[in-house]
Design an enzyme around this catalytic site. Structure first.
Site: not given
Ligand code: BTN
Length: 321
Positions: A116, A181, A314
């Site tokens: 994100r 996380k 936060r």
């Molecule tokens: C975040 O930042 O919290 C979201 C992360 C999401 C990661 C997943 S892994 C599978 C899918 N492919 C990606 O490139 N990102 C999501």
């Protein structure tokens, strides 16, 4: 390389000779392939004279046949890759090529995993879940409301069923154990959200990762929480089933009926928080979520609702004054 990895998957020692026989190649060729594994996939290999080769520990590889078998009842097409830039990016490419939908893309590693707010999602080989579900959305914006929060509920259910009872949500869709996380969700949309569009539900779950010097936030994994290796194939199946169930309900009734369940799983319900958007921040108490998945905050005793992908929440006590 896949066959060699399958032979080494158990984390036990295998002699160069035995590996050569199994692969039908010379010991020198085995040595070359092992070096390739290390260089291309970042896999740590141990070599001990008289014993042979082993991985730093056992791993659990994705098994395309097993996953396809277990997901057959859902009628989703399954695409499993050794290495991809991003499973979300691949899902978008497949949708543009008019592949059969719904589709699931999985990879053993991502070289440009997307997180994100423009962050990178660290995706080492064979350790975690990198999962994208591509769907067609016909119902316009209403079908998208609260969708990313709903996906969080499906992930929580999957984790709880696997024994991670401490996992909870942080608005909008982080999955944490305590402050660490464990999983993240990234929804991407192609097409016209007001008409026919496609949504890619990207999910990353830290399953078996034990160390990483690259992750730039506090993190944990299922394995670190429970102390044992998890079968990633079973997590894929369980997650897919829970997603299918939640998505079917959401299609019928929208997010409103999941509000209470979501709030019951929100780790920061009732907490004093700061909501950050770029350089500005709003301070308030978390009241819950609304029917569209927006965050309800009590700000100076007035209820305000916030939504949008660029917002970051936060705990107030963690924000430097
Ligand atoms: C975040 O930042 O919290 C979201 C992360 C999401 C990661 C997943 S892994 C599978 C899918 N492919 C990606 O490139 N990102 C999501």
């Amino acid at each position: 390389m896949r066959t060699l990895l399958r032979l080494l998957e158990d984390g036990e020692f295998h002699s160069g000779e035995a590996l050569g026989v199994a692969l039908g190649v010379s010991r020198a060729a085995v040595w070359k392939k092992l070096q390739q594994l290390e260089a291309e996939l970042g896999i740590e290999l141990h070599r001990v004279r008289g014993k042979g080769y082993r991985l730093a520990g056992p791993i659990c590889l994705l098994d395309t046949v097993q996953i396809s078998d277990l997901l057959r009842p859902l009628l989703w097409s399954v695409h499993v890759h050794q290495s991809l830039d991003s499973t979300n990016a691949e899902a978008i490419r497949l949708i543009n090529e008019r592949a059969a939908l719904p589709l699931v893309v999985l990879a053993e590693q991502q070289t440009a995993g997307r997180g994100r707010r423009g962050r990178t999602w660290i995706s080492p080989f064979g350790e975690n879940l990198y999962y994208s579900l591509g769907l067609r959305i016909d119902g316009g914006m209403r079908q998208l409301e609260g969708l990313s929060l709903l996906v969080g509920l499906a992930v929580i259910k999957t984790l709880r069923n696997a024994g991670i009872s401490e996992a909870g949500l942080k608005w909008p869709n982080d999955i944490l154990v305590g402050r660490q996380k464990l999983a993240g969700i990234l929804l991407e949309i192609t097409g016209d959200p007001a008409d026919v569009c496609h949504v890619i539900i990207g999910i990353g779950i830290n399953i078996n990762m034990r160390t990483s010097s690259s992750v730039d936030q506090s993190w944990t994994s299922m394995r670190l929480e429970k102390g044992h290796l998890f079968d990633r194939n079973l997590i894929v199946t369980s997650l897919s089933k829970h997603l299918a169930e939640y998505l079917a309900e959401h299609r019928k009734d929208g997010f409103a009926r999941f509000r209470k369940e979501w709030e019951a799983n929100h780790l920061w319900q009732g907490c004093e928080v700061a909501l950050l958007a770029g350089s500005s921040a709003v301070q308030g108490i978390v009241l819950g979520v609304d029917a569209a998945g927006g965050l309800r905050l009590s700000v100076g005793d007035v209820e305000q609702v916030f939504s949008g992908g660029e917002l970051s929440l936060r705990l107030f006590e963690d924000v430097p004054s």
